[in-house]
Design a protein around this motif. Structure first.
Motif, mmCIF file in Angstrom:
data_model
loop_
_atom_site.group_PDB
_atom_site.id
_atom_site.type_symbol
_atom_site.label_atom_id
_atom_site.label_comp_id
_atom_site.label_asym_id
_atom_site.label_seq_id
_atom_site.Cartn_x
_atom_site.Cartn_y
_atom_site.Cartn_z
ATOM 1 N N HIS A 178 -81.353 41.055 24.089
ATOM 2 C CA HIS A 178 -81.599 40.733 25.493
ATOM 3 C C HIS A 178 -81.888 39.248 25.580
ATOM 4 O O HIS A 178 -82.931 38.782 25.139
ATOM 5 C CB HIS A 178 -82.779 41.540 26.033
ATOM 6 C CG HIS A 178 -82.515 43.003 26.091
ATOM 7 N ND1 HIS A 178 -81.512 43.552 26.856
ATOM 8 C CD2 HIS A 178 -83.106 44.039 25.462
ATOM 9 C CE1 HIS A 178 -81.509 44.858 26.698
ATOM 10 N NE2 HIS A 178 -82.462 45.182 25.857
ATOM 11 N N SER A 179 -80.931 38.496 26.088
ATOM 12 C CA SER A 179 -81.054 37.054 26.185
ATOM 13 C C SER A 179 -80.058 36.546 27.213
ATOM 14 O O SER A 179 -78.954 37.085 27.332
ATOM 15 C CB SER A 179 -80.766 36.408 24.821
ATOM 16 O OG SER A 179 -80.667 35.010 24.926
ATOM 17 N N ALA B 129 -87.937 39.103 17.052
ATOM 18 C CA ALA B 129 -89.186 39.469 17.716
ATOM 19 C C ALA B 129 -89.566 38.496 18.832
ATOM 20 O O ALA B 129 -90.450 38.790 19.632
ATOM 21 C CB ALA B 129 -90.317 39.541 16.690
ATOM 22 N N ALA B 130 -88.902 37.366 18.899
ATOM 23 C CA ALA B 130 -89.258 36.325 19.873
ATOM 24 C C ALA B 130 -88.970 36.791 21.293
ATOM 25 O O ALA B 130 -87.928 37.400 21.555
ATOM 26 C CB ALA B 130 -88.479 35.046 19.587
ATOM 27 N N PRO B 131 -89.874 36.486 22.225
ATOM 28 C CA PRO B 131 -89.628 36.857 23.621
ATOM 29 C C PRO B 131 -88.436 36.106 24.214
ATOM 30 O O PRO B 131 -87.738 36.631 25.074
ATOM 31 C CB PRO B 131 -90.926 36.496 24.334
ATOM 32 C CG PRO B 131 -91.693 35.628 23.409
ATOM 33 C CD PRO B 131 -91.169 35.871 22.031
ATOM 34 N N SER B 132 -88.181 34.890 23.739
ATOM 35 C CA SER B 132 -87.012 34.120 24.171
ATOM 36 C C SER B 132 -86.210 33.753 22.929
ATOM 37 O O SER B 132 -86.587 32.855 22.170
ATOM 38 C CB SER B 132 -87.422 32.850 24.919
ATOM 39 O OG SER B 132 -86.275 32.055 25.163
ATOM 40 N N LYS B 133 -85.116 34.470 22.721
ATOM 41 C CA LYS B 133 -84.280 34.241 21.538
ATOM 42 C C LYS B 133 -83.652 32.843 21.565
ATOM 43 O O LYS B 133 -83.593 32.164 20.552
ATOM 44 C CB LYS B 133 -83.169 35.283 21.452
ATOM 45 C CG LYS B 133 -83.618 36.719 21.627
ATOM 46 C CD LYS B 133 -84.163 37.302 20.362
ATOM 47 C CE LYS B 133 -84.421 38.785 20.480
ATOM 48 N NZ LYS B 133 -85.696 39.148 21.063
#
Length: 76
Positions: free
Chosen positions: A14-15, A55-59
């Motif tokens: 999701h990005s 795991a990053a909220p913003s890839k």
């Protein structure tokens, strides 16, 4: 969902910028596919960096800050 990237099996993410990410733990190879169709392969990326990316909220932000310019890469 897994999709075929360059040579690696990719996982959709999701990005707004990245479409999918593939990783070969044995070879420490990271592949990143973008929504626009570009595909890049980054070499010598440790497994913990791949895990942190996933795991990053913003890839896209993580890629820009911690991967681009840090590891050798090429467009595939």
């Amino acid at each position: 969902m897994s999709v075929r990237g360059g040579m690696l099996l990719h996982q959709s993410v999701h990005s707004s910028n990245l479409r999918s990410v593939g990783y070969d733990e044995l070879g420490c190879v990271l592949e990143v596919a973008f929504h626009g169709g570009r595909l890049y392969r980054y070499d010598k990326v440790p497994a913990q960096v791949h895990a942190a990316l996933m795991a990053a909220p913003s890839k896209g932000t993580f890629l820009a800050q911690f991967i681009k310019g840090q590891y050798p890469y090429r467009r595939v």
